[in-house]
Design an enzyme around this catalytic site. Structure first.
Site, PDB file in Angstrom:
ATOM      1  N   GLY A 130      -7.125 -19.488  -2.340  1.00  0.00           N
ATOM      2  CA  GLY A 130      -6.527 -19.815  -1.292  1.00  0.00           C
ATOM      3  C   GLY A 130      -6.240 -21.408  -1.535  1.00  0.00           C
ATOM      4  O   GLY A 130      -6.668 -21.347  -1.849  1.00  0.00           O
ATOM      5  N   CYS A 157      -9.611 -18.053  -8.903  1.00  0.00           N
ATOM      6  CA  CYS A 157      -9.011 -19.182  -8.068  1.00  0.00           C
ATOM      7  C   CYS A 157      -9.924 -19.737  -6.944  1.00  0.00           C
ATOM      8  O   CYS A 157     -10.982 -20.495  -7.707  1.00  0.00           O
ATOM      9  CB  CYS A 157      -7.156 -19.307  -7.525  1.00  0.00           C
ATOM     10  SG  CYS A 157      -7.058 -20.758  -7.384  1.00  0.00           S
ATOM     11  N   TYR A 158      -9.435 -20.244  -5.955  1.00  0.00           N
ATOM     12  CA  TYR A 158     -10.296 -20.179  -4.555  1.00  0.00           C
ATOM     13  C   TYR A 158     -11.625 -19.661  -5.137  1.00  0.00           C
ATOM     14  O   TYR A 158     -12.940 -20.053  -4.905  1.00  0.00           O
ATOM     15  CB  TYR A 158      -9.922 -20.364  -3.416  1.00  0.00           C
ATOM     16  CG  TYR A 158     -10.476 -21.112  -1.898  1.00  0.00           C
ATOM     17  CD1 TYR A 158     -10.786 -22.454  -1.685  1.00  0.00           C
ATOM     18  CD2 TYR A 158     -11.537 -20.185  -1.222  1.00  0.00           C
ATOM     19  CE1 TYR A 158     -11.569 -22.912  -1.510  1.00  0.00           C
ATOM     20  CE2 TYR A 158     -12.593 -20.593  -0.668  1.00  0.00           C
ATOM     21  CZ  TYR A 158     -12.370 -22.153  -0.313  1.00  0.00           C
ATOM     22  OH  TYR A 158     -13.094 -22.193   1.154  1.00  0.00           O
ATOM     23  N   HIS A 164      -4.321 -17.106 -12.720  1.00  0.00           N
ATOM     24  CA  HIS A 164      -4.214 -15.758 -12.023  1.00  0.00           C
ATOM     25  C   HIS A 164      -4.454 -14.582 -12.551  1.00  0.00           C
ATOM     26  O   HIS A 164      -2.789 -14.438 -12.802  1.00  0.00           O
ATOM     27  CB  HIS A 164      -3.210 -16.290 -10.201  1.00  0.00           C
ATOM     28  CG  HIS A 164      -3.153 -17.491  -9.336  1.00  0.00           C
ATOM     29  ND1 HIS A 164      -3.621 -16.743  -7.920  1.00  0.00           N
ATOM     30  CD2 HIS A 164      -3.204 -18.764  -9.220  1.00  0.00           C
ATOM     31  CE1 HIS A 164      -4.262 -17.992  -7.537  1.00  0.00           C
ATOM     32  NE2 HIS A 164      -3.850 -19.092  -7.719  1.00  0.00           N
ATOM     33  N   GLU A 177      -3.629 -11.838 -11.731  1.00  0.00           N
ATOM     34  CA  GLU A 177      -2.796 -10.654 -10.517  1.00  0.00           C
ATOM     35  C   GLU A 177      -1.029 -11.577 -11.118  1.00  0.00           C
ATOM     36  O   GLU A 177      -0.522 -10.142 -10.800  1.00  0.00           O
ATOM     37  CB  GLU A 177      -2.905 -10.118  -9.369  1.00  0.00           C
ATOM     38  CG  GLU A 177      -2.304 -11.932  -7.916  1.00  0.00           C
ATOM     39  CD  GLU A 177      -3.602 -12.729  -8.818  1.00  0.00           C
ATOM     40  OE1 GLU A 177      -4.704 -13.263  -9.472  1.00  0.00           O
ATOM     41  OE2 GLU A 177      -3.844 -14.229  -7.589  1.00  0.00           O
ATOM     42  N   SER A 235      13.894   9.267  10.490  1.00  0.00           N
ATOM     43  CA  SER A 235      14.948   8.467  10.502  1.00  0.00           C
ATOM     44  C   SER A 235      16.063   8.811   9.385  1.00  0.00           C
ATOM     45  O   SER A 235      16.705   8.280   9.406  1.00  0.00           O
ATOM     46  CB  SER A 235      14.389   7.404  11.067  1.00  0.00           C
ATOM     47  OG  SER A 235      13.756   6.474   9.765  1.00  0.00           O
ATOM     48  N   GLY A 236      15.203   9.140   8.128  1.00  0.00           N
ATOM     49  CA  GLY A 236      15.769   9.318   7.242  1.00  0.00           C
ATOM     50  C   GLY A 236      15.379   8.506   6.203  1.00  0.00           C
ATOM     51  O   GLY A 236      15.713   8.632   4.979  1.00  0.00           O
ATOM     52  N   GLY A 237      14.495   7.311   6.603  1.00  0.00           N
ATOM     53  CA  GLY A 237      14.267   6.489   5.513  1.00  0.00           C
ATOM     54  C   GLY A 237      13.080   6.975   5.406  1.00  0.00           C
ATOM     55  O   GLY A 237      12.097   8.347   5.103  1.00  0.00           O
ATOM     56  N   VAL A 238      12.173   6.219   4.203  1.00  0.00           N
ATOM     57  CA  VAL A 238      11.183   7.154   3.249  1.00  0.00           C
ATOM     58  C   VAL A 238       9.621   7.112   4.322  1.00  0.00           C
ATOM     59  O   VAL A 238       9.403   7.451   3.552  1.00  0.00           O
ATOM     60  CB  VAL A 238      10.533   5.739   1.633  1.00  0.00           C
ATOM     61  CG1 VAL A 238       9.740   6.053   1.429  1.00  0.00           C
ATOM     62  CG2 VAL A 238      12.169   4.862   1.759  1.00  0.00           C
ATOM     63  N   ASP A 239       9.342   6.344   4.940  1.00  0.00           N
ATOM     64  CA  ASP A 239       8.138   6.383   5.506  1.00  0.00           C
ATOM     65  C   ASP A 239       8.365   7.145   6.193  1.00  0.00           C
ATOM     66  O   ASP A 239       7.053   8.185   5.811  1.00  0.00           O
ATOM     67  CB  ASP A 239       7.973   4.662   6.116  1.00  0.00           C
ATOM     68  CG  ASP A 239       7.622   3.893   5.133  1.00  0.00           C
ATOM     69  OD1 ASP A 239       7.995   3.843   4.133  1.00  0.00           O
ATOM     70  OD2 ASP A 239       7.913   2.522   6.630  1.00  0.00           O
ATOM     71  N   SER A 240       8.942   7.454   7.088  1.00  0.00           N
ATOM     72  CA  SER A 240       9.011   8.665   8.184  1.00  0.00           C
ATOM     73  C   SER A 240       9.179  10.372   7.181  1.00  0.00           C
ATOM     74  O   SER A 240       8.163  11.090   6.912  1.00  0.00           O
ATOM     75  CB  SER A 240      10.240   8.812   9.214  1.00  0.00           C
ATOM     76  OG  SER A 240      11.477   8.707   8.664  1.00  0.00           O
ATOM     77  N   LYS A 269       4.587   0.597  -0.148  1.00  0.00           N
ATOM     78  CA  LYS A 269       5.405   1.037  -0.802  1.00  0.00           C
ATOM     79  C   LYS A 269       5.521   1.640  -1.549  1.00  0.00           C
ATOM     80  O   LYS A 269       6.285   2.415  -1.447  1.00  0.00           O
ATOM     81  CB  LYS A 269       6.690  -0.232  -0.106  1.00  0.00           C
ATOM     82  CG  LYS A 269       7.748   0.541  -0.040  1.00  0.00           C
ATOM     83  CD  LYS A 269       7.759   0.849   1.188  1.00  0.00           C
ATOM     84  CE  LYS A 269       9.682   1.181   2.568  1.00  0.00           C
ATOM     85  NZ  LYS A 269       9.286   1.231   3.130  1.00  0.00           N
TER      86      LYS A 269
END
Ligand code: XMP
Length: 511
Positions: A55, A82-83, A169, A171, A223-228, A367
């Site tokens: 942070g 870190c923090y 870090h 990560e 919608s054709g999108g990945v999520d839906s 995602k």
């Protein structure tokens, strides 16, 4: 079966979501939660381990986030980064000081004592630092485990208490063995079983959805999108026929996309999918409109109207599926229920559907996990790896008025660009790549004839979150091939330009 969980407490650092993603990639489920959770709340959450993130603060500022000492007395393993590392030392009576100079970037560090954290990591390796304060004295009962020449307490910990701090870090990819260190914490200190896999997620979620939905009716807008697409497929796997999907084809999708939605979801997966073929209607509404914001508003409003007509035909349903994902949940603040996505395609839907409850089967997923679930469910790569595509579609890639002829030209040009980028093996490295039809015509010569035709622009960017972007350095020979093919194969295009603007100052889309 409830999988094991790690709690990542968010102290405001810029890599916090990245920490959570790394933990998940190591097959351990985790949640990113605000740092003001109490010891009691943490006990109730029952994590196998806790990670305090970095942070921007200094532990000595009264206003910076501190923790209840009891959290460190719960007997749950803790890793402070870190923090978070400074905070543990400060809370348990160690000493944290301002370093003479801030330390940024790669540093060589060496372990000075073995611990479960250092297993299979060479004695000396490179880590990535970004700090001004550092720990100068570890709390009683703790030992220094690693140092750099300028940061004597780079890693410290107590094997008995299972509490550790790392100043760097782990990560970020620049920390050579950072991922191994996180893995060591999860598996050697917390005793993780590695039970977070997308296969397990699908099995668990299908069972949960079945229990929740039972024989009742669910509606989903695709919608054709990945999520839906992934959300609908998951719900379909759970409740089959009881799911009805509505796909509004606004006629502004790329070449082959509407057909693909129907062939994958209706024909192959056997979903109850209704296609509202509304291209004509959208074109009429857009006739004579060239202002980008007006185009967006018209498309958004029309989309909801068309969806409403279909929803009315279906009648009352019990559930409405939303493709909300984990970053939406985190960003909507403190893990309260997610704000309905502001994406205009779905934002207005709840008001026109007669439903009782929203189901969000992807709300725990990042995602990349959504994509992996899609693959697990058998969706084709073209759906799962689809690039981000704006709700208003090609209308904002056609400068000026949207006409049938311009749509045709753009679709064909865009298809060639996508095909060549994929053939060159560049698709995975580029965030978005597409063609734009500009509002200018230029003179050209094709055969022995003078032409006066459209200028097509190619746009390709690299990015991590679409907030900033850089233009992609696509090799000249690929661009040359695209240019040759478009001018040869696509009518009404006689000049191709490549957009070399980053964001900012430009945006990714041209409108
Ligand atoms: P810009 O052009 O603002 O785009 O740099 C950032 C990202 O957002 C996408 N985009 C949209 N997505 N509705 C959407 O759903 C929109 O109206 C819209 N406008 C831009 C764009 O493709 C990029 O990924």
């Amino acid at each position: 079966m409830q999988h094991q969980r790690v709690l990542v407490l968010d102290f405001g650092g810029q890599y916090n979501q990245l920490i959570a993603r790394r933990v998940r990639d190591l097959k351990v489920y985790c949640d990113l939660k605000p740092c003001d959770m109490t010891a009691e709340e943490i006990r109730a959450y029952d994590p196998i381990g806790i990670i305090f993130t970095g942070g921007p603060n200094s532990v000595y500022d009264a206003a910076s986030p501190h923790i209840d000492r009891q959290i460190l007395e719960l007997g749950i393993p803790v890793l402070g980064i870190c923090y978070g590392c400074q905070l543990i030392a400060y809370t348990l009576g160690g000493k944290v000081e301002h370093a003479a100079a801030s330390e940024y970037g790669k540093r060589e560090f060496s372990f000075v004592k073995d611990s479960p954290l250092s297993a299979d990591i060479p004695e000396t390796s490179v880590c990535w630092m970004s700090h001004t304060d550092h720990v100068t004295q570890v709390p009683a009962g703790f030992a220094v485990l690693a140092s750099t020449p300028s940061c004597p307490v780079t890693v410290y910990g107590s094997l008995e208490k299972k509490i550790y701090g790392v100043q760097f870090h782990p990560e970020v990819v620049h920390s050579q063995y950072g991922n191994k260190l996180l893995e060591n914490f999860l598996y050697n200190v917390c005793g993780a079983a590695g039970d977070w896999t997308m296969g397990n997620f699908v099995a668990e979620q299908v069972e949960k959805l079945r229990e929740k939905i039972g024989g009742r009716k669910v509606l989903c807008a695709m919608s054709g999108g990945v999520d839906s697409a992934v959300a609908a497929t998951l719900v379909h796997r759970a409740v089959g026929e009881n799911l009805v999907c509505v796909f509004v084809d606004h006629g502004l999708l790329r070449k082959g996309e509407a057909e693909e939605v129907m062939s994958v979801f209706r024909d192959r997966l056997g979903m109850n999918l209704i296609c509202a073929d509304a291209g004509e209607r959208f074109l009429q509404k857009l006739a004579g409109v060239s202002d980008p914001e007006r185009k967006r508003k018209i498309i958004g409003a029309e989309f909801i109207k068309v969806f409403e007509i279909e929803a009315k035909k279906i009648g009352a349903v019990d559930f409405l599926v939303q493709g909300t994902i984990y970053p939406d949940v985190i960003e909507s603040g403190k893990d309260k229920s997610a704000v309905i996505k502001s994406h205009h395609n779905v934002g207005g839907l709840p008001s026109v559907v007669d439903f009782k409850e929203i189901v969000e089967p992807l709300r725990d997923l990042f995602k990349d996990e959504v994509r992996r679930v899609g693959t697990e469910l058998g969706l084709p790569e073209s759906v799962v790896q689809r690039q981000p595509f704006p709700g208003p579609g090609l209308a904002i890639r056609i400068m000026g008025e949207v006409t049938r002829e311009k749509l045709q030209t753009l679709r064909d040009a865009d298809y060639i660009f996508r095909e060549e980028v994929a053939k060159a093996g560049l698709a995975g490295q580029i965030w978005q790549y597409f063609a734009v039809i500009t509002n200018s015509k230029t003179v050209g010569v094709q055969g022995d004839f003078r032409t006066y035709e459209n200028v097509i622009a190619l746009r390709a960017v690299t990015s991590v979150d679409a907030m900033t972007a850089d233009w992609a350095r696509i090799p000249y020979d690929v661009l040359e091939k695209v240019s040759n093919r478009i001018t040869n194969e696509v009518p009404h295009a006689n000049r191709i330009v490549y957009d070399i603007t980053s964001k900012p100052p430009a945006t990714i889309e041209w409108e």
